[in-house]
Design an enzyme around this catalytic site. Structure first.
Site, short mmCIF file in Angstrom:
data_model
loop_
_atom_site.label_atom_id
_atom_site.label_comp_id
_atom_site.label_asym_id
_atom_site.label_seq_id
_atom_site.Cartn_x
_atom_site.Cartn_y
_atom_site.Cartn_z
N ALA A 169 -29.79 37.44 17.99
CA ALA A 169 -29.87 37.97 16.64
C ALA A 169 -29.17 37.23 15.12
O ALA A 169 -28.29 37.52 15.11
CB ALA A 169 -28.88 39.47 16.82
N GLY A 171 -29.98 37.74 12.17
CA GLY A 171 -29.70 38.68 11.19
C GLY A 171 -28.15 39.10 11.40
O GLY A 171 -27.69 39.35 10.34
N ASP A 172 -27.51 39.07 12.50
CA ASP A 172 -26.26 39.44 12.63
C ASP A 172 -25.33 38.33 12.21
O ASP A 172 -24.10 38.74 12.28
CB ASP A 172 -26.06 40.06 14.18
CG ASP A 172 -26.59 41.28 14.35
OD1 ASP A 172 -26.79 42.00 13.54
OD2 ASP A 172 -26.62 41.54 15.51
N VAL A 173 -25.83 37.01 11.87
CA VAL A 173 -25.12 36.00 11.45
C VAL A 173 -25.30 35.91 10.17
O VAL A 173 -24.29 35.64 9.39
CB VAL A 173 -25.41 34.68 12.41
CG1 VAL A 173 -24.74 33.64 11.76
CG2 VAL A 173 -25.51 34.87 13.67
N GLN A 203 -30.12 43.47 6.55
CA GLN A 203 -30.21 41.99 7.29
C GLN A 203 -31.55 41.36 6.74
O GLN A 203 -31.63 40.12 6.65
CB GLN A 203 -30.19 42.39 8.86
CG GLN A 203 -29.04 42.70 9.28
CD GLN A 203 -28.90 42.81 10.93
OE1 GLN A 203 -29.58 41.94 11.41
NE2 GLN A 203 -28.20 43.49 11.34
#
Length: 397
Positions: A169, A171-173, A203
Site C-alpha cells: 500500500a 499510499g500508506d507510505v 492519499q
C-alpha cells in the site's frame, strides 16, 4: 535533547497511513499516546510477519516497525464513558491524529468542532484515501485504492501490458510524509498565532504529486518499465550471485565510455549502435543483452563498487535479507536493535536523516494497553481505583 520533546500527540490512527506519521514524530521526541482497543484491534497488529503465534496482538513485526517510540492505552470508543476518557487525553494533547473512515470521529462525538470546545488551540490531522472535501469525500478504501485512482497502477509494470498494482500500500507510505510536514507546519503556525486548525491529508493527492512530472510530459504517458527517457543503459542486470542483480544507469557519453573501460570493452564505446545516448536508447534490447552477458561474470557487490569507482552509477539490488545486513546502512546507523518482549532483539529503522544537535531516540513499540495506567493515572490525574473500575467494566479495553 530531541527536536520534538515538548510536543504531545493523541494518536487515534491505525494500520499504516496515520501511524507512520506519528512514528516520525515519536522517534524525534514527541510524546505519542496511541489509543487502541481490544474490541477493535488495530489491523496493523494483525499484519504479518509475526514472531511466533499470529493470534498474539504483540507479535507483529509490521506493527512494531510502524509504531516505535509510542505509548499505548486501551479505550473502548464505542462506550460513552470511553469517549469521555478520550476527551481528557485530547485536552492534554497538542495534536490529535486519526485516519478512520470519514465521519467516524463525528459519530462518536470527537469531531473537530467538539475538539475545539475541549481545547480551542488543538490541531487535528485527518488522513484518508480521498480527503474530507470534494465529490469523493466519503470514499472508503485502502492504499491500493489510492494507487489505482492516482495513476500509479497505470504507470507500473511493462510497456504494452495491463495496469499493475504496487506490491504494497504505497499510499500508506507517501501520505504520512505529507501529514508529518502538515503537522509541523501547523505547530509552527500555532506558535505564532495561538490558533489550531484541521489538517486534511488524502492519499490520492500525494501519490499524484510524486507522478506529476510524468503526466506533464504527455497526455497519455507510456509505461516506462525500467527504461528512462534520457539514460541508457538504465536497467537491472543479472550477476553471478544466486538471484543477484545490479542496477546500472548511464547518463551521458563520458559515463558510457567509463562503463566500457570498466569492462575492458573499448570497441563498444565507439560502436555505432551505442556511441550516443540516442542510439543506445534506440538499440536498448541489444544493449541490455550485451551488458547482461558481462554482468553475469561478476558478483553484484564487487561490480557495483568497481563501476562506482570508475564514475558509473551502479548499485546491487538488495532484498529484505541483504538490506538488513548491508554494511553501509548499518555503519551509518540506519538500524537500531531494540529488545521487544515478544519479538526479542529486533532491528528497527531509525529516521532517515541525522540532526547534529537534536538526534532521534528510537524506542520499541508498545504492548497493547501497556501504558494505560501510566497515562491515565500519572499524566491525566485519574485515580487508580477509577481506572481499575473502568478496566473491569471494559470501558478501558
Amino acid at each position: 535533547m530531541t527536536a520534538l520533546q515538548d510536543i504531545k500527540i493523541a494518536d487515534f490512527s491505525w494500520v499504516g497511513a496515520g501511524p507512520r506519521a506519528t512514528k516520525d514524530l515519536a522517534d524525534n521526541g514527541a510524546t505519542v499516546v496511541k489509543v487502541e482497543s481490544r474490541k477493535r484491534l488495530d489491523l496493523g497488529r494483525r499484519s504479518p510477519p509475526f514472531a511466533g503465534d499470529s493470534s498474539n496482538a504483540d507479535a507483529s513485526a509490521f506493527f512494531a516497525q510502524t509504531n516505535t517510540s509510542k505509548y499505548s492505552v486501551t479505550i473502548n470508543l464505542s462506550e460513552p464513558r470511553g469517549v469521555e476518557v478520550a476527551k481528557s487525553l485530547i485536552a492534554w494533547a497538542d495534536v490529535v491524529v486519526e485516519n478512520f473512515g470519514p465521519g467516524f470521529m463525528d459519530r462518536i462525538g470527537l469531531g473537530y468542532e467538539e475538539l475545539k470546545r475541549i481545547k480551542p488551540e488543538i490541531i487535528l490531522a485527518s488522513v484518508s484515501v480521498a480527503g474530507r472535501t470534494g465529490p469523493m469525500a466519503g470514499f472508503r478504501g485502502y492504499g491500493n485504492s489510492a494507487a489505482a485512482h492516482s495513476g500509479h497502477a497505470a504507470m507500473s509494470g511493462w510497456p504494452g501490458h495491463e495496469p499493475h498494482m504496487p506490491p504494497f500500500a504505497y499510499g500508506d507510505v507517501i501520505a504520512p510524509m505529507f501529514a508529518t510536514v502538515a503537522i509541523l507546519g501547523a505547530l509552527e503556525e500555532r506558535a505564532r498565532t495561538g490558533q489550531g486548525q484541521h489538517l486534511d491529508i488524502s492519499q490520492i493527492e500525494p501519490m499524484v504529486h510524486v507522478l506529476a512530472d510524468l503526466y506533464a510530459e504527455a497526455d497519455e504517458p507510456e509505461k516506462p518499465g525500467n527504461g528512462d527517457p534520457v539514460m541508457a543503459p538504465h536497467n537491472v542486470y543479472p550477476t553471478r550471485d544466486d538471484d543477484g542483480w545490479i542496477a546500472i544507469s548511464v547518463e551521458n557519453d563520458s559515463q558510457w565510455q567509463a562503463l566500457c573501460r570498466g569492462f575492458d570493452q573499448p570497441n563498444q564505446a565507439v560502436d555505432a549502435r551505442f556511441a550516443s545516448a540516442e542510439s543506445r536508447r534506440n538499440n536498448s534490447t541489444e544493449l541490455d543483452e550485451w551488458l547482461s552477458d558481462l554482468t553475469r561474470q561478476h558478483t553484484a557487490e564487487t561490480l557495483a563498487a568497481d563501476l562506482c569507482r570508475a564514475g558509473v552509477p551502479a548499485a546491487p539490488v538488495l532484498n529484505g535479507k541483504t538490506l538488513f545486513d548491508d554494511p553501509e546502512l548499518n555503519r551509518c546507523g540506519h538500524f537500531t536493535t531494540l529488545d521487544h518482549p515478544v519479538l526479542g532483539a529486533s532491528k528497527m529503522p531509525t529516521p532517515p536523516m541525522q540532526m547534529s544537535d537534536t538526534p532521534s531516540c528510537v524506542g520499541r513499540s508498545p504492548l497493547l494497553g501497556e501504558h494505560t495506567r501510566l497515562v491515565l493515572v500519572d499524566w491525566l490525574g485519574m485515580s487508580p481505583e477509577q481506572v481499575e473500575t473502568l478496566q473491569r467494566e471494559e470501558v478501558l479495553a
